[in-house]
Design a protein around this motif. Structure first.
Motif, PDB file in Angstrom:
ATOM      1  N   ASP A 157      -1.413   2.294   3.089  1.00  0.00           N
ATOM      2  CA  ASP A 157      -2.244   3.339   3.670  1.00  0.00           C
ATOM      3  C   ASP A 157      -1.536   4.942   3.517  1.00  0.00           C
ATOM      4  OD1 ASP A 157      -4.615   4.002   5.053  1.00  0.00           O
ATOM      5  OD2 ASP A 157      -4.324   3.451   7.112  1.00  0.00           O
ATOM      6  N   HIS A 158      -0.559   4.191   5.101  1.00  0.00           N
ATOM      7  CA  HIS A 158       0.618   5.574   5.237  1.00  0.00           C
ATOM      8  C   HIS A 158       0.939   5.801   3.672  1.00  0.00           C
ATOM      9  CE1 HIS A 158       1.783   3.960   9.220  1.00  0.00           C
ATOM     10  NE2 HIS A 158       0.833   4.170   8.994  1.00  0.00           N
ATOM     11  N   PHE A 159       1.211   5.814   2.394  1.00  0.00           N
ATOM     12  CA  PHE A 159       1.961   5.752   1.033  1.00  0.00           C
ATOM     13  C   PHE A 159       0.976   7.212   1.041  1.00  0.00           C
ATOM     14  CE2 PHE A 159       2.155   6.005  -3.641  1.00  0.00           C
ATOM     15  CZ  PHE A 159       3.873   6.660  -3.324  1.00  0.00           C
ATOM     16  N   ALA A 160      -0.625   6.615   1.019  1.00  0.00           N
ATOM     17  CA  ALA A 160      -1.724   7.380  -0.067  1.00  0.00           C
ATOM     18  C   ALA A 160      -1.670   8.818   0.875  1.00  0.00           C
ATOM     19  CB  ALA A 160      -3.244   6.507   0.594  1.00  0.00           C
ATOM     20  N   GLY A 161      -1.589   8.826   2.085  1.00  0.00           N
ATOM     21  CA  GLY A 161      -1.401   9.991   2.602  1.00  0.00           C
ATOM     22  C   GLY A 161      -0.002  10.972   2.554  1.00  0.00           C
ATOM     23  N   SER A 162       0.639  11.208   1.885  1.00  0.00           N
ATOM     24  CA  SER A 162       1.921  10.800   1.869  1.00  0.00           C
ATOM     25  C   SER A 162       2.100  12.188   1.073  1.00  0.00           C
ATOM     26  CB  SER A 162       2.961  10.374   2.061  1.00  0.00           C
ATOM     27  OG  SER A 162       4.538  10.799   0.985  1.00  0.00           O
ATOM     28  N   ASN A 163       2.578  12.933   0.872  1.00  0.00           N
ATOM     29  CA  ASN A 163       2.860  14.492  -0.045  1.00  0.00           C
ATOM     30  C   ASN A 163       3.376  14.008  -1.348  1.00  0.00           C
ATOM     31  OD1 ASN A 163       0.844  16.482   1.294  1.00  0.00           O
ATOM     32  ND2 ASN A 163       2.345  16.759   2.540  1.00  0.00           N
ATOM     33  N   LYS A 164       4.503  12.814  -1.006  1.00  0.00           N
ATOM     34  CA  LYS A 164       5.489  12.569  -1.230  1.00  0.00           C
ATOM     35  C   LYS A 164       5.023  11.385  -2.527  1.00  0.00           C
ATOM     36  CE  LYS A 164       9.258  15.478  -0.083  1.00  0.00           C
ATOM     37  NZ  LYS A 164      10.500  15.466   0.878  1.00  0.00           N
ATOM     38  N   ARG A 165       5.688  11.096  -3.694  1.00  0.00           N
ATOM     39  CA  ARG A 165       5.606   9.606  -4.370  1.00  0.00           C
ATOM     40  C   ARG A 165       7.049   8.893  -4.921  1.00  0.00           C
ATOM     41  NH1 ARG A 165       0.886   8.425  -2.741  1.00  0.00           N
ATOM     42  NH2 ARG A 165      -0.799   8.802  -4.253  1.00  0.00           N
ATOM     43  N   GLY A 166       6.854   7.936  -5.056  1.00  0.00           N
ATOM     44  CA  GLY A 166       8.216   7.628  -5.190  1.00  0.00           C
ATOM     45  C   GLY A 166       8.952   6.223  -4.831  1.00  0.00           C
ATOM     46  N   PHE A 167       9.642   5.571  -4.870  1.00  0.00           N
ATOM     47  CA  PHE A 167      10.471   4.437  -4.261  1.00  0.00           C
ATOM     48  C   PHE A 167      10.694   4.862  -2.702  1.00  0.00           C
ATOM     49  CE2 PHE A 167      13.434   1.417  -2.539  1.00  0.00           C
ATOM     50  CZ  PHE A 167      12.860   0.241  -3.136  1.00  0.00           C
ATOM     51  N   SER A 168      11.094   5.858  -2.700  1.00  0.00           N
ATOM     52  CA  SER A 168      12.354   6.773  -1.516  1.00  0.00           C
ATOM     53  C   SER A 168      11.060   6.782  -0.172  1.00  0.00           C
ATOM     54  CB  SER A 168      12.779   7.522  -1.848  1.00  0.00           C
ATOM     55  OG  SER A 168      11.721   8.689  -1.916  1.00  0.00           O
ATOM     56  N   THR A 169       9.732   6.915  -0.712  1.00  0.00           N
ATOM     57  CA  THR A 169       8.805   7.164   0.300  1.00  0.00           C
ATOM     58  C   THR A 169       7.975   6.276   0.699  1.00  0.00           C
ATOM     59  OG1 THR A 169       7.642   9.006  -1.016  1.00  0.00           O
ATOM     60  CG2 THR A 169       7.050   8.016   0.437  1.00  0.00           C
ATOM     61  N   TYR A 170       8.084   4.839  -0.426  1.00  0.00           N
ATOM     62  CA  TYR A 170       7.911   3.672   0.608  1.00  0.00           C
ATOM     63  C   TYR A 170       9.046   3.588   1.339  1.00  0.00           C
ATOM     64  CZ  TYR A 170       3.813   2.083  -3.085  1.00  0.00           C
ATOM     65  OH  TYR A 170       2.754   2.114  -3.770  1.00  0.00           O
ATOM     66  N   LEU A 171      10.390   3.087   1.386  1.00  0.00           N
ATOM     67  CA  LEU A 171      11.326   2.860   1.919  1.00  0.00           C
ATOM     68  C   LEU A 171      11.050   3.175   3.166  1.00  0.00           C
ATOM     69  CD1 LEU A 171      12.976   0.873   2.353  1.00  0.00           C
ATOM     70  CD2 LEU A 171      15.223   2.510   0.876  1.00  0.00           C
ATOM     71  N   GLN A 172      11.229   4.482   3.240  1.00  0.00           N
ATOM     72  CA  GLN A 172      10.663   5.130   4.206  1.00  0.00           C
ATOM     73  C   GLN A 172      10.090   5.152   5.576  1.00  0.00           C
ATOM     74  OE1 GLN A 172      10.755   9.807   3.649  1.00  0.00           O
ATOM     75  NE2 GLN A 172      12.454   9.170   2.264  1.00  0.00           N
ATOM     76  N   ASN A 173       8.374   4.105   5.548  1.00  0.00           N
ATOM     77  CA  ASN A 173       7.568   4.355   5.965  1.00  0.00           C
ATOM     78  C   ASN A 173       7.606   2.481   5.861  1.00  0.00           C
ATOM     79  OD1 ASN A 173       5.684   6.241   5.865  1.00  0.00           O
ATOM     80  ND2 ASN A 173       4.523   5.687   3.370  1.00  0.00           N
ATOM     81  N   ILE A 174       8.909   2.010   5.019  1.00  0.00           N
ATOM     82  CA  ILE A 174       8.932   0.612   6.169  1.00  0.00           C
ATOM     83  C   ILE A 174       9.755   0.592   7.223  1.00  0.00           C
ATOM     84  CG2 ILE A 174       9.898  -1.130   5.084  1.00  0.00           C
ATOM     85  CD1 ILE A 174       9.159  -0.806   2.471  1.00  0.00           C
ATOM     86  N   ILE A 175      10.852   1.711   7.022  1.00  0.00           N
ATOM     87  CA  ILE A 175      11.735   1.714   7.903  1.00  0.00           C
ATOM     88  C   ILE A 175      10.937   2.277   9.067  1.00  0.00           C
ATOM     89  CG2 ILE A 175      13.757   3.160   8.829  1.00  0.00           C
ATOM     90  CD1 ILE A 175      14.648   2.255   4.960  1.00  0.00           C
ATOM     91  N   PRO A 282      -5.323   1.632  -0.952  1.00  0.00           N
ATOM     92  CA  PRO A 282      -6.274   1.167   0.076  1.00  0.00           C
ATOM     93  C   PRO A 282      -7.511   0.995   0.627  1.00  0.00           C
ATOM     94  CG  PRO A 282      -5.066   3.251   1.477  1.00  0.00           C
ATOM     95  CD  PRO A 282      -4.602   2.354  -0.300  1.00  0.00           C
ATOM     96  N   VAL A 283      -8.425  -0.059   1.389  1.00  0.00           N
ATOM     97  CA  VAL A 283      -9.443   0.361   1.529  1.00  0.00           C
ATOM     98  C   VAL A 283      -9.905   0.060   1.943  1.00  0.00           C
ATOM     99  CG1 VAL A 283      -9.754  -0.132  -1.132  1.00  0.00           C
ATOM    100  CG2 VAL A 283     -10.063  -1.620  -0.011  1.00  0.00           C
ATOM    101  N   GLU A 284     -11.310   0.847   2.814  1.00  0.00           N
ATOM    102  CA  GLU A 284     -12.472   0.039   3.937  1.00  0.00           C
ATOM    103  C   GLU A 284     -13.035  -1.155   3.361  1.00  0.00           C
ATOM    104  OE1 GLU A 284     -12.390   1.432   6.881  1.00  0.00           O
ATOM    105  OE2 GLU A 284     -11.318   3.261   6.014  1.00  0.00           O
ATOM    106  N   MET A 285     -12.568  -2.135   4.035  1.00  0.00           N
ATOM    107  CA  MET A 285     -13.050  -4.019   3.687  1.00  0.00           C
ATOM    108  C   MET A 285     -13.516  -4.257   5.579  1.00  0.00           C
ATOM    109  SD  MET A 285     -13.101  -5.582   0.778  1.00  0.00           S
ATOM    110  CE  MET A 285     -11.217  -4.945  -0.328  1.00  0.00           C
ATOM    111  N   ASP A 286     -14.169  -5.521   5.007  1.00  0.00           N
ATOM    112  CA  ASP A 286     -14.579  -6.122   6.750  1.00  0.00           C
ATOM    113  C   ASP A 286     -13.287  -7.167   6.901  1.00  0.00           C
ATOM    114  OD1 ASP A 286     -17.277  -4.508   5.849  1.00  0.00           O
ATOM    115  OD2 ASP A 286     -18.458  -6.566   4.689  1.00  0.00           O
ATOM    116  N   LYS A 287     -13.878  -7.103   8.062  1.00  0.00           N
ATOM    117  CA  LYS A 287     -13.172  -8.443   9.522  1.00  0.00           C
ATOM    118  C   LYS A 287     -12.765  -9.120   8.076  1.00  0.00           C
ATOM    119  CE  LYS A 287     -14.307 -10.157  13.061  1.00  0.00           C
ATOM    120  NZ  LYS A 287     -14.396 -10.697  14.206  1.00  0.00           N
TER     121      LYS A 287
END
Length: 306
Positions: A157-175, A282-287
């Motif tokens: 969800d956070h990655f989809a809203g980021s202006n940057k792509r790539g593994f480093s962006t994933y890693l930054q969100n994880i940390i 990311p997608v909207e999904m029921d509980k």
């Protein structure tokens, strides 16, 4: 002579990848076997456009439609090639899915052994064959690789809203988010399972990875009619370094922080609505979410085994 369409997503992947896609039509014409394939090349213009085009190419009787992009583009094209979301495919469709992986994670292509080098991926199409594989549905929405909830869905969800792509962006969100994330209690029912688990994340895997060779379900097969359900313990942060090593070494399923279940069809009950992802988007999904595998529901181009 076989008809093949290339659907190029111009915005997936890094800036370098996007630039390379502008040169791809010329590379396709230079590399594709012109005695075997008659190509048609199109660029997507909006979200969902790849699904519309793939469905139309299939109705026109094309032998193959190639998704050029990341897992999201592959997902969109696959949706256009099956007989409609939420419906089981009872027979083979003639049109096969091909992939030139030019996105971020490229998980489904990596599972199939498709090169992430565009020219090599095109060359592989020249000596490929269509094989039948499974795909999944989560509340009727298609996924080819994985879907899930918990921490990985939050990162998606956070990655989809980021202006940057790539593994480093994933890693930054994880940390940034790992130490504040609060695990939920989940209940999984179906196929003889009745499991309650407090989990950091749950991945329902048709294919073996999220992407980037992060093998969340090392033993998952896209031809066995089942999904591997990977439950990561709520105490996973205690073994985060070991889990990270195991994730890329293909042995995360041996960790005592992981539990593995296998099933064809289950329902996931969550405490509350929370992020959910399909193939990393990311997608909207029921509980409550019904998840199933559609066996042999999709044909894909895979390199011939000689």
């Amino acid at each position: 002579m076989k008809n093949i369409a290339f659907i190029i997503n111009p915005v997936s992947g890094s800036k370098e990848t996007q630039s390379a896609k502008r040169k791809l039509p010329k590379l396709i014409m230079q590399t594709l076997d012109s005695e075997q394939w008659m190509p048609n090349i199109a660029f997507t213009e909006y979200a969902g456009h790849a699904t519309e085009m793939a469905h139309q190419y299939a109705r026109m009787g094309f032998d193959a439609v190639v998704a050029v992009g990341g897992d999201g583009t592959v997902n969109e094209v696959a949706r256009g090639l099956v007989k409609g979301e939420g419906r089981k495919v009872t027979g083979e469709r003639r049109t096969a899915l091909g992939i030139i992986p030019m996105g971020s994670g490229n998980g489904f292509a990596r599972h199939l052994g498709i090169s992430i080098r565009p020219q090599k991926a095109i060359e592989m199409i020249n000596h490929s064959e269509p094989i039948s594989v499974d795909y999944g549905l989560a509340n009727g929405k298609l996924f080819v690789s994985t879907c899930g909830t918990g921490f990985d869905a939050l990162i998606a969800d956070h990655f989809a809203g980021s202006n940057k792509r790539g593994f480093s962006t994933y890693l930054q969100n994880i940390i940034r988010d790992a130490f504040t994330y609060q695990p939920q209690n989940y209940h999984i029912v179906g196929d003889g399972l009745d499991v309650t688990h407090k989990a950091f994340l749950i991945t329902f895997a048709n294919a073996n990875q999220w992407g980037y060779e992060a093998l969340i379900a090392p033993k998952a097969s896209i031809q066995d009619g089942k999904m591997d359900i990977m439950l990561m313990s709520s105490h996973a942060l205690l073994g985060s370094a070991s889990l990270a090593l195991r994730l890329f070494a293909g042995s995360i399923d041996d960790s005592h922080f992981m539990d593995t279940l296998r099933a064809k069809e289950v329902t996931l009950f969550r405490e509350e609505a929370a992020p959910f992802h399909l193939d990393g988007d990311p997608v909207e999904m029921d509980k409550d979410i019904h998840i199933q595998i559609v066996a042999d529901g999709l044909r894909v181009l895979a390199e011939k085994r000689f």
